[in-house]
Design a protein around this motif. Structure first.
Motif, PDB file in Angstrom:
ATOM      1  N   SER A  12     -22.601 -28.792  -0.517  1.00  0.00           N
ATOM      2  CA  SER A  12     -21.378 -29.585  -0.668  1.00  0.00           C
ATOM      3  C   SER A  12     -20.130 -28.750  -0.412  1.00  0.00           C
ATOM      4  N   TYR A  13     -19.125 -29.419   0.164  1.00  0.00           N
ATOM      5  CA  TYR A  13     -17.853 -28.763   0.477  1.00  0.00           C
ATOM      6  C   TYR A  13     -16.704 -29.654   0.042  1.00  0.00           C
ATOM      7  N   PRO A  14     -15.614 -29.049  -0.432  1.00  0.00           N
ATOM      8  CA  PRO A  14     -14.426 -29.848  -0.729  1.00  0.00           C
ATOM      9  C   PRO A  14     -13.846 -30.445   0.553  1.00  0.00           C
ATOM     10  N   PRO A  15     -13.086 -31.528   0.450  1.00  0.00           N
ATOM     11  CA  PRO A  15     -12.504 -32.151   1.647  1.00  0.00           C
ATOM     12  C   PRO A  15     -11.682 -31.185   2.506  1.00  0.00           C
ATOM     13  N   ALA A  16     -11.026 -30.193   1.893  1.00  0.00           N
ATOM     14  CA  ALA A  16     -10.180 -29.262   2.649  1.00  0.00           C
ATOM     15  C   ALA A  16     -10.980 -28.382   3.598  1.00  0.00           C
ATOM     16  N   ASP A 324     -22.732 -32.338   2.512  1.00  0.00           N
ATOM     17  CA  ASP A 324     -21.868 -33.372   1.939  1.00  0.00           C
ATOM     18  C   ASP A 324     -20.422 -32.883   1.984  1.00  0.00           C
ATOM     19  N   VAL A 325     -19.579 -33.641   2.667  1.00  0.00           N
ATOM     20  CA  VAL A 325     -18.168 -33.299   2.769  1.00  0.00           C
ATOM     21  C   VAL A 325     -17.328 -34.502   2.399  1.00  0.00           C
ATOM     22  N   GLY A 326     -16.089 -34.245   2.029  1.00  0.00           N
ATOM     23  CA  GLY A 326     -15.160 -35.339   1.787  1.00  0.00           C
ATOM     24  C   GLY A 326     -14.677 -35.888   3.121  1.00  0.00           C
ATOM     25  N   ALA A 327     -13.606 -36.626   3.084  1.00  0.00           N
ATOM     26  CA  ALA A 327     -13.024 -37.191   4.302  1.00  0.00           C
ATOM     27  C   ALA A 327     -12.578 -36.067   5.233  1.00  0.00           C
ATOM     28  N   ALA A 328     -13.119 -36.036   6.432  1.00  0.00           N
ATOM     29  CA  ALA A 328     -12.796 -34.957   7.359  1.00  0.00           C
ATOM     30  C   ALA A 328     -11.390 -35.113   7.917  1.00  0.00           C
ATOM     31  N   ALA A 329     -10.717 -33.986   8.096  1.00  0.00           N
ATOM     32  CA  ALA A 329      -9.360 -33.985   8.643  1.00  0.00           C
ATOM     33  C   ALA A 329      -9.390 -33.828  10.154  1.00  0.00           C
ATOM     34  N   GLN A 330      -8.276 -34.166  10.785  1.00  0.00           N
ATOM     35  CA  GLN A 330      -8.114 -33.921  12.220  1.00  0.00           C
ATOM     36  C   GLN A 330      -7.191 -32.715  12.361  1.00  0.00           C
TER      37      GLN A 330
END
Length: 333
Positions: A12-16, A324-330
């Motif tokens: 697991s990874y934080p969204p950042a 498992d990741v949060g919402a991925a950024a662009q």
């Protein structure tokens, strides 16, 4: 008929830490790199071609460097492919000290390639020349060459360990594998990917060295969990099997323990980030790129054909490894 138990192991990874992979360039880097590698004799046999297909080096690059300058994807696709193909060739054998030094020197491209250079050495030289043409400094290319030499030396240590008659301990295997993951070099390539170098005094700081070491440790954990069945088929040691044997655990229990070690190790990164940012506030871009790379390399394991979505283990259980990741950024370009 007995049912097969499917067990999920989750990293697991934080969204950042998550970003969308870099977009596919108009010129397909996978096919363009394949043509260049064929012309150099690196892809010389059906086995090499099969390895190249399974590796999908272009996907590793796009996941690990989401903000990469698109015209640089092909170069790093070639870099990873040359590296992986030579790794397969020397795995369990290693190289001589002279060979290690020649390959590291070649990627610095500070002179012509050596007389009689093999396809790999010639490829390293050509990649180094393209780094120079892209404006990467001599100091940065020396760092890349030094890390590549160190990696080649580490293949000798790992090869010797695989030939040991007695059972390998987890500590022994982690020390050996940390040297051959190559993640310190993969992190250093962030600067080429993004077209921006760290200040020399920042690159030399102990926090950067500690981040390199952490990257090697993390890759040891999740690569061996993703590859336990593959390594078993190839008769190679793996941290999961080593841990299971050493601690009288099942393979699934060992994989869970390693995932927990990964989670604990990842928690060291924020402290290193804070210390390095205090010394050089301008390195914030690099620290974010490191986060993306740590998560991206795990996500690439999920999608490339080299690794199986579901692994059938020697004890009959099935293992599915997920990220498992949060919402991925662009990322910004």
């Amino acid at each position: 008929m007995p049912t097969t138990t499917l067990t999920d192991i989750v990293f697991s990874y934080p969204p950042a830490y998550a970003a969308h992979p870099a977009p596919q360039p108009p010129k397909d880097p996978f096919q363009a790199a394949r043509r260049r590698l064929r012309s150099r004799g690196v892809l010389a046999t059906p086995r090499h071609e099969k390895t190249y297909e399974a590796l999908r080096a272009d996907l590793w690059v796009r996941f690990c460097y989401p903000g990469i300058l698109l015209e640089r994807i092909q170069v790093l696709t070639e870099f990873l492919a040359v590296w992986a193909l030579h790794d397969d060739a020397v795995e369990g054998v290693g190289v001589t000290p002279g060979e290690a030094a020649r390959h590291g020197d070649a990627v610095m491209a500070e002179g012509p390639p050596s007389t009689g250079a093999d396809p790999f050495e010639r490829s390293w030289w050509e990649l180094g020349r393209r780094f120079a043409e892209a404006g990467m400094s001599g100091a940065w290319r020396q760092r890349v060459g030094s890390l590549l030499t160190t990696w080649y030396h580490a293949t000798v240590v790992e090869a010797a360990l695989t030939r040991k008659a007695y059972p390998i301990s987890g500590a022994e295997w982690i020390d050996a594998r940390k040297g051959t993951t190559g993640m310190a070099l993969w992190v250093t390539l962030i600067e080429y990917a993004y077209g921006r170098e760290l200040a020399p005094e920042t690159a030399a700081r102990p926090e950067v060295a500690a981040i390199h070491d952490l990257a090697d440790e993390l890759e040891t954990y999740h690569n061996d969990v993703f590859g336990v069945a593959k390594d078993a088929r190839e008769g190679l040691p793996n941290l999961v099997t080593v841990t299971a044997h050493e601690n009288s655990r099942s393979l699934v229990q060992a994989a869970r323990a390693i995932a927990s070690e990964y989670d604990a190790a990842l928690l060291r990164l924020p402290g290193l980030e804070a210390s390095l940012r205090a010394a050089d506030p301008d390195c914030a871009w690099w620290l974010q790129a490191v986060r993306y790379e740590f998560c991206g390399v795990a996500r690439a394991h999920e999608v490339v054909p080299r690794y199986e979505p579901v692994q059938r283990l020697a004890d009959g259980t099935e293992l599915r490894v997920r990220v498992d990741v949060g919402a991925a950024a662009q990322p910004e370009r």
